[in-house]
Design a protein around this motif. Structure first.
Motif, mmCIF file in Angstrom:
data_model
loop_
_atom_site.group_PDB
_atom_site.id
_atom_site.type_symbol
_atom_site.label_atom_id
_atom_site.label_comp_id
_atom_site.label_asym_id
_atom_site.label_seq_id
_atom_site.Cartn_x
_atom_site.Cartn_y
_atom_site.Cartn_z
ATOM 1 N N LEU A 24 43.334 41.949 51.229
ATOM 2 C CA LEU A 24 42.521 41.513 50.095
ATOM 3 C C LEU A 24 42.352 39.998 50.139
ATOM 4 N N ILE A 25 41.113 39.535 50.072
ATOM 5 C CA ILE A 25 40.850 38.114 49.882
ATOM 6 C C ILE A 25 40.448 37.960 48.416
ATOM 7 N N ALA A 26 41.389 37.453 47.621
ATOM 8 C CA ALA A 26 41.217 37.394 46.163
ATOM 9 C C ALA A 26 41.026 35.956 45.705
ATOM 10 N N LEU A 27 40.248 35.769 44.665
ATOM 11 C CA LEU A 27 40.117 34.440 44.074
ATOM 12 C C LEU A 27 41.474 33.967 43.581
ATOM 13 N N ARG A 28 41.735 32.678 43.747
ATOM 14 C CA ARG A 28 43.037 32.160 43.301
ATOM 15 C C ARG A 28 43.186 32.211 41.789
ATOM 16 N N THR A 29 42.080 32.438 41.090
ATOM 17 C CA THR A 29 42.106 32.524 39.632
ATOM 18 C C THR A 29 42.115 33.956 39.103
ATOM 19 N N ASP A 30 42.067 34.947 39.994
ATOM 20 C CA ASP A 30 41.980 36.357 39.582
ATOM 21 C C ASP A 30 43.366 36.889 39.251
ATOM 22 N N HIS A 31 43.559 37.302 37.994
ATOM 23 C CA HIS A 31 44.854 37.815 37.538
ATOM 24 C C HIS A 31 45.051 39.296 37.849
ATOM 25 N N LEU A 32 43.989 40.014 38.156
ATOM 26 C CA LEU A 32 44.016 41.469 38.026
ATOM 27 C C LEU A 32 43.913 42.263 39.315
ATOM 28 N N VAL A 33 43.164 41.777 40.296
ATOM 29 C CA VAL A 33 42.696 42.644 41.379
ATOM 30 C C VAL A 33 43.834 43.318 42.143
ATOM 31 N N GLU A 34 44.920 42.609 42.404
ATOM 32 C CA GLU A 34 46.016 43.225 43.158
ATOM 33 C C GLU A 34 46.641 44.390 42.392
ATOM 34 N N ASP A 35 46.894 44.192 41.100
ATOM 35 C CA ASP A 35 47.459 45.278 40.295
ATOM 36 C C ASP A 35 46.508 46.470 40.255
ATOM 37 N N ALA A 36 45.209 46.192 40.099
ATOM 38 C CA ALA A 36 44.234 47.279 40.026
ATOM 39 C C ALA A 36 44.173 48.061 41.332
ATOM 40 N N MET A 37 44.142 47.371 42.450
ATOM 41 C CA MET A 37 44.054 48.055 43.744
ATOM 42 C C MET A 37 45.327 48.844 44.039
ATOM 43 N N ARG A 38 46.473 48.282 43.718
ATOM 44 C CA ARG A 38 47.727 49.020 43.938
ATOM 45 C C ARG A 38 47.819 50.231 43.020
ATOM 46 N N SER A 39 47.318 50.102 41.816
ATOM 47 C CA SER A 39 47.309 51.230 40.885
ATOM 48 C C SER A 39 46.452 52.371 41.421
ATOM 49 N N LEU A 40 45.288 52.039 41.944
ATOM 50 C CA LEU A 40 44.372 53.063 42.442
ATOM 51 C C LEU A 40 44.844 53.674 43.763
ATOM 52 N N ALA A 196 23.841 56.174 36.078
ATOM 53 C CA ALA A 196 25.209 55.699 36.310
ATOM 54 C C ALA A 196 25.364 54.342 35.646
ATOM 55 N N LEU A 197 26.603 53.993 35.371
ATOM 56 C CA LEU A 197 26.952 52.679 34.820
ATOM 57 C C LEU A 197 27.782 51.940 35.853
ATOM 58 N N PHE A 198 27.425 50.681 36.123
ATOM 59 C CA PHE A 198 28.242 49.830 36.984
ATOM 60 C C PHE A 198 28.842 48.719 36.134
ATOM 61 N N ILE A 199 30.169 48.591 36.168
ATOM 62 C CA ILE A 199 30.875 47.514 35.471
ATOM 63 C C ILE A 199 31.375 46.554 36.538
ATOM 64 N N SER A 200 30.779 45.376 36.587
ATOM 65 C CA SER A 200 31.004 44.440 37.686
ATOM 66 C C SER A 200 32.101 43.438 37.365
ATOM 67 N N CYS A 201 32.888 43.089 38.357
ATOM 68 C CA CYS A 201 33.885 42.014 38.379
ATOM 69 C C CYS A 201 35.290 42.568 38.604
ATOM 70 N N THR A 202 35.958 42.036 39.622
ATOM 71 C CA THR A 202 37.320 42.481 39.951
ATOM 72 C C THR A 202 38.344 41.978 38.939
ATOM 73 N N ALA A 203 37.964 40.984 38.137
ATOM 74 C CA ALA A 203 38.902 40.447 37.138
ATOM 75 C C ALA A 203 38.803 41.160 35.802
ATOM 76 N N LEU A 204 37.885 42.115 35.685
ATOM 77 C CA LEU A 204 37.648 42.818 34.428
ATOM 78 C C LEU A 204 38.500 44.082 34.357
ATOM 79 N N ARG A 205 39.132 44.321 33.226
ATOM 80 C CA ARG A 205 40.051 45.464 33.068
ATOM 81 C C ARG A 205 39.259 46.746 32.776
ATOM 82 N N SER A 206 38.468 47.148 33.726
ATOM 83 C CA SER A 206 37.523 48.246 33.495
ATOM 84 C C SER A 206 38.017 49.604 33.972
ATOM 85 N N ILE A 207 38.967 49.641 34.914
ATOM 86 C CA ILE A 207 39.403 50.963 35.369
ATOM 87 C C ILE A 207 40.107 51.730 34.252
#
Length: 257
Positions: A24-40, A196-207
């Motif tokens: 994963l290449i994540a933004l240094r400001t992103d709080h969420l993406v790693e937790d979300a990907m590991r959860s999924l 369909a609905l697309f909710i964009s942004c890896t930092a958004l708590r959408s899952i």
């Protein structure tokens, strides 16, 4: 004095998660993406490695494009000299601003054996797999960024019926948007003709709201992190069901172009 010794025989060696390393290449400001990907992906036989890329607020086109300057370093530092099976660039609006093909080429110059994905490429593949073309998009972005997001998907021959943003300027503040607010925005803004609905942004708590929204709206809901997780497994040839992953994970193997 402590006695020092070395193993005096040849030890066995084996690879760790061969054929299943995800970078994963994540933004240094992103709080969420790693937790979300590991959860999924917690039940899939994959290993997740993360590196951070430089990004400075506010979230606008200029700053999103500037991430390309740090991409070579961020890619090279994902297990230097070692194979990474799939590299995911974890920024939806950043991919749109830099260009998905440019990102792929730049990453593969450093890691030529790696397959590459990102949220919007993954979402496009998900829409193809689901057979949908008419979309509502919800984002945390300002209008400037939303305009580019809408154009990206329109250029993919998708019909963007409407796009709605929360107008958030700081990346860390995107994660502070409560999932209930995302749900209410979706219920209020989804176009009646949307397939369909697309909710964009890896930092958004959408899952957290995928299952509820799919039930209430009666259409597939695709989010940035969910789409990336699904697409990573498709690229690895390891389709895997995910209980909270929505309709897209109920499909079998799909076209990942």
């Amino acid at each position: 004095m402590t006695k020092m010794e070395e193993v005096g025989f040849k030890h066995a060696e084996s690879e760790y998660f061969p054929g299943g390393k995800i970078g994963l290449i994540a933004l240094r400001t992103d709080h969420l993406v790693e937790d979300a990907m590991r959860s999924l992906l917690c039940d899939a036989e994959v290993s997740i490695i993360t590196n951070r890329i430089a990004f400075n607020d506010p979230v606008n086109t200029k700053n999103l494009q500037a991430m390309a300057q740090d991409l070579n370093r961020a890619t090279a530092d994902l297990l230097p000299g070692k194979q990474v099976d799939v590299i995911a660039f974890c920024c939806s609006s950043g991919t749109v601003s830099i260009g998905e093909q440019k990102l792929k080429e730049q990453i593969q110059k450093i890691k030529p054996q790696s397959q590459v994905t990102n949220p919007v490429t993954a979402a496009t593949s998900a829409f193809l797999a689901l057979g949908v073309k008419k979309l509502t998009i919800i984002t945390p972005y300002i209008t400037e960024v939303n305009r580019e997001v809408a154009k990206f998907f329109s250029d993919k021959e998708l019909n963007i019926l409407n796009i709605v943003g929360f107008n958030v300027m700081a990346d860390a503040d995107i994660t502070r948007i409560d999932p209930e607010a995302i749900k209410q925005a979706a219920l209020a803004q989804v176009h009646p003709d949307a397939e369909a609905l697309f909710i964009s942004c890896t930092a958004l708590r959408s899952i957290e709201v995928i299952a509820t929204l799919e039930e209430l709206l009666g259409i597939p809901v695709i989010t940035s992190n969910q789409a990336m997780a699904w697409h990573v497994l498709q690229l690895l040839g390891k389709p895997h069901s995910v209980s909270k992953g929505g309709r897209i994970f109920a499909l079998g193997g799909a076209n990942t172009q």
